[in-house]
Design a protein around this motif. Structure first.
Motif, PDB file in Angstrom:
ATOM      1  N   UNK A 214       0.877  -1.169   0.000  1.00 55.42           N
ATOM      2  CA  UNK A 214       0.000   0.000   0.000  1.00 55.42           C
ATOM      3  C   UNK A 214       0.915   1.219   0.000  1.00 55.42           C
ATOM      4  N   UNK A 215       0.748   2.106  -0.992  1.00 49.40           N
ATOM      5  CA  UNK A 215       1.694   3.213  -1.154  1.00 49.40           C
ATOM      6  C   UNK A 215       0.999   4.549  -1.367  1.00 49.40           C
ATOM      7  N   UNK A 216       1.701   5.599  -0.947  1.00 46.76           N
ATOM      8  CA  UNK A 216       1.366   6.968  -1.333  1.00 46.76           C
ATOM      9  C   UNK A 216       2.484   7.423  -2.269  1.00 46.76           C
ATOM     10  N   UNK A 217       2.127   7.896  -3.465  1.00 50.62           N
ATOM     11  CA  UNK A 217       3.116   8.328  -4.466  1.00 50.62           C
ATOM     12  C   UNK A 217       2.817   9.767  -4.866  1.00 50.62           C
ATOM     13  N   UNK A 218       3.847  10.575  -4.910  1.00 52.01           N
ATOM     14  CA  UNK A 218       3.699  11.992  -5.280  1.00 52.01           C
ATOM     15  C   UNK A 218       4.651  12.320  -6.427  1.00 52.01           C
ATOM     16  N   UNK A 219       4.108  12.952  -7.472  1.00 52.20           N
ATOM     17  CA  UNK A 219       4.924  13.422  -8.591  1.00 52.20           C
ATOM     18  C   UNK A 219       4.989  14.939  -8.549  1.00 52.20           C
ATOM     19  N   UNK A 220       6.183  15.479  -8.754  1.00 49.42           N
ATOM     20  CA  UNK A 220       6.396  16.925  -8.731  1.00 49.42           C
ATOM     21  C   UNK A 220       7.633  17.235  -9.545  1.00 49.42           C
ATOM     22  N   UNK A 221       7.661  18.420 -10.199  1.00 48.10           N
ATOM     23  CA  UNK A 221       8.875  18.759 -10.946  1.00 48.10           C
ATOM     24  C   UNK A 221       9.912  19.451 -10.070  1.00 48.10           C
ATOM     25  N   UNK A 222       9.633  19.557  -8.765  1.00 51.14           N
ATOM     26  CA  UNK A 222      10.618  20.073  -7.825  1.00 51.14           C
ATOM     27  C   UNK A 222      10.972  21.521  -8.033  1.00 51.14           C
ATOM     28  N   UNK A 223      10.070  22.284  -8.670  1.00 50.33           N
ATOM     29  CA  UNK A 223      10.336  23.695  -8.903  1.00 50.33           C
ATOM     30  C   UNK A 223      11.174  23.962 -10.136  1.00 50.33           C
ATOM     31  N   UNK A 224      11.361  22.961 -11.003  1.00 50.42           N
ATOM     32  CA  UNK A 224      12.094  23.186 -12.253  1.00 50.42           C
ATOM     33  C   UNK A 224      11.318  24.122 -13.177  1.00 50.42           C
ATOM     34  N   UNK A 225      10.015  24.225 -12.932  1.00 55.42           N
ATOM     35  CA  UNK A 225       9.145  25.103 -13.717  1.00 55.42           C
ATOM     36  C   UNK A 225       8.239  25.842 -12.749  1.00 55.42           C
ATOM     37  N   UNK A 226       7.803  27.047 -13.117  1.00 61.08           N
ATOM     38  CA  UNK A 226       6.918  27.804 -12.232  1.00 61.08           C
ATOM     39  C   UNK A 226       5.575  27.099 -12.059  1.00 61.08           C
ATOM     40  N   UNK A 227       5.187  26.271 -13.031  1.00 55.89           N
ATOM     41  CA  UNK A 227       3.965  25.472 -12.901  1.00 55.89           C
ATOM     42  C   UNK A 227       4.345  24.127 -12.299  1.00 55.89           C
ATOM     43  N   UNK A 228       3.897  23.908 -11.083  1.00 53.69           N
ATOM     44  CA  UNK A 228       4.267  22.684 -10.376  1.00 53.69           C
ATOM     45  C   UNK A 228       3.121  22.251  -9.458  1.00 53.69           C
ATOM     46  N   UNK A 229       1.975  21.860 -10.038  1.00 56.13           N
ATOM     47  CA  UNK A 229       0.825  21.515  -9.195  1.00 56.13           C
ATOM     48  C   UNK A 229       1.010  20.230  -8.410  1.00 56.13           C
ATOM     49  N   UNK A 230       1.816  19.310  -8.933  1.00 57.25           N
ATOM     50  CA  UNK A 230       2.011  18.024  -8.273  1.00 57.25           C
ATOM     51  C   UNK A 230       0.832  17.086  -8.500  1.00 57.25           C
ATOM     52  N   UNK A 231       1.106  15.805  -8.479  1.00 52.58           N
ATOM     53  CA  UNK A 231       0.084  14.775  -8.630  1.00 52.58           C
ATOM     54  C   UNK A 231       0.237  13.784  -7.483  1.00 52.58           C
ATOM     55  N   UNK A 232      -0.872  13.430  -6.855  1.00 51.94           N
ATOM     56  CA  UNK A 232      -0.850  12.540  -5.696  1.00 51.94           C
ATOM     57  C   UNK A 232      -1.661  11.284  -5.990  1.00 51.94           C
ATOM     58  N   UNK A 233      -1.124  10.140  -5.574  1.00 52.48           N
ATOM     59  CA  UNK A 233      -1.795   8.863  -5.810  1.00 52.48           C
ATOM     60  C   UNK A 233      -1.727   7.985  -4.567  1.00 52.48           C
ATOM     61  N   UNK A 234      -2.797   7.213  -4.369  1.00 46.97           N
ATOM     62  CA  UNK A 234      -2.772   6.086  -3.454  1.00 46.97           C
ATOM     63  C   UNK A 234      -2.787   4.840  -4.325  1.00 46.97           C
ATOM     64  N   UNK A 235      -2.071   3.817  -3.911  1.00 42.63           N
ATOM     65  CA  UNK A 235      -1.980   2.639  -4.767  1.00 42.63           C
ATOM     66  C   UNK A 235      -1.947   1.353  -3.955  1.00 42.63           C
ATOM     67  N   UNK A 236      -2.290   0.277  -4.643  1.00 42.87           N
ATOM     68  CA  UNK A 236      -2.143  -1.059  -4.090  1.00 42.87           C
ATOM     69  C   UNK A 236      -1.410  -1.901  -5.118  1.00 42.87           C
ATOM     70  N   UNK A 237      -0.416  -2.654  -4.653  1.00 45.90           N
ATOM     71  CA  UNK A 237       0.421  -3.425  -5.572  1.00 45.90           C
ATOM     72  C   UNK A 237       0.567  -4.868  -5.101  1.00 45.90           C
ATOM     73  N   UNK A 238       0.826  -5.741  -6.064  1.00 47.87           N
ATOM     74  CA  UNK A 238       1.227  -7.108  -5.765  1.00 47.87           C
ATOM     75  C   UNK A 238       2.674  -7.263  -6.220  1.00 47.87           C
ATOM     76  N   UNK A 239       3.540  -7.730  -5.325  1.00 50.61           N
ATOM     77  CA  UNK A 239       4.970  -7.880  -5.613  1.00 50.61           C
ATOM     78  C   UNK A 239       5.331  -9.367  -5.508  1.00 50.61           C
ATOM     79  N   UNK A 240       6.074  -9.844  -6.517  1.00 55.51           N
ATOM     80  CA  UNK A 240       6.513 -11.241  -6.528  1.00 55.51           C
ATOM     81  C   UNK A 240       8.024 -11.297  -6.694  1.00 55.51           C
ATOM     82  N   UNK A 241       8.687 -12.055  -5.812  1.00 56.33           N
ATOM     83  CA  UNK A 241      10.147 -12.209  -5.868  1.00 56.33           C
ATOM     84  C   UNK A 241      10.499 -13.605  -6.390  1.00 56.33           C
ATOM     85  N   UNK A 242      11.558 -13.656  -7.193  1.00 50.05           N
ATOM     86  CA  UNK A 242      11.977 -14.946  -7.756  1.00 50.05           C
ATOM     87  C   UNK A 242      13.484 -14.958  -8.001  1.00 50.05           C
TER      88      UNK A 242
END
Length: 200
Positions: free
Chosen positions: A172-200
C-alpha cells in the motif's frame, strides 16, 4: 540579520512540514532501531503490478521491476536498511472531464526498505521509502499543466508479506509526482496505490 535568519528558518520548517510530509514521516519511522524479522532474500529480483488512483480522477497501472542488485546498509540510529533500485512503466488513464485521455511515463528510483515489528511471522511488515526521477510523454493531461516532462517520484509504502519468506507481498503506497520547482507550474500529482509484488 536575526530577522532574515528567522524568516529563512521558518521557510525551511514550512517546506519540511507542509511540502514534504512523506519525507518527514519516513524519517520518523526509520529513526527507530527496532527488533524485526529479516528482509527478503537480497539475491532475488522482483516484479510488481500496481493499481493507482489519485489527482483529478486519474487512474493508472504501474508495472515495476527490481533487479537482484540490493545492498544492506547499517545506518546509525536506523539499523539494517536495504537499498534497491526499481524501474517502472506507468500508464495513466483519465476520467471525468478528461474522459478517454491517457498518457504514459517511465521512472527509476532508489528504494530504501526497513523491516518493522510483526503481528505474525506469516505476514512480515516492511516500510519502504524512495525519491526517484520520472519522464512523462505529455506535459499537459487531465486538464492539468504539470510544468515539465521530467518529474520527481516520491513514495512511502507499507509492504505485507503473504508468507514467511516474503516471496509474495501486497504493498500500500502513497506516491507523489512533482517537478521540484524546475518550472513555475508545479501543481504536483498525488496517488494512493495497491500493488502485488513477486520475488523470484
Amino acid at each position: 540579520m536575526q530577522i532574515s535568519n528567522l524568516t529563512f528558518n521558518k521557510s525551511i520548517l514550512h517546506f519540511i512540514i507542509f511540502t514534504r510530509p512523506t519525507v518527514l514521516l519516513a524519517i520518523i519511522l526509520l529513526s527507530f532501531q527496532i527488533a524485526a524479522v529479516q528482509l527478503p532474500d537480497k539475491e532475488k529480483q522482483a516484479v510488481g503490478v500496481e493499481y493507482m488512483t489519485g489527482t483529478g480522477d486519474m487512474h493508472g497501472v504501474r508495472i515495476a521491476y527490481r533487479p537482484s542488485y540490493n545492498h544492506d546498509l547499517d545506518i546509525p540510529l536506523i539499523g539494517i536498511t536495504r537499498l534497491s533500485w526499481e524501474t517502472s512503466l506507468n500508464l495513466f488513464d483519465l476520467h471525468g472531464s478528461a474522459r478517454n485521455e491517457a498518457t504514459y511515463g517511465i521512472s527509476v528510483s532508489p528504494v530504501f526498505s526497513k523491516s518493522l515489528p510483526n503481528i505474525s511471522h506469516n505476514y512480515p511488515l516492511t516500510l519502504e521509502f524512495g525519491i526517484g526521477v520520472a519522464y512523462v510523454h505529455e506535459e499537459k493531461f487531465g486538464g492539468v499543466d504539470i510544468g515539465s516532462l521530467y518529474q520527481f517520484e516520491d513514495r512511502i509504502g507499507l509492504l505485507i508479506g503473504l508468507n514467511e519468506n516474503q516471496n509474495s507481498e501486497i504493498a500500500i503506497r502513497y506516491i507523489h509526482y512533482s517537478n521540484g520547482g524546475l518550472n513555475t507550474k508545479n501543481p504536483g500529482l498525488d496517488f494512493l496505490s495497491m500493488a502485488y509484488v513477486y520475488r523470484f
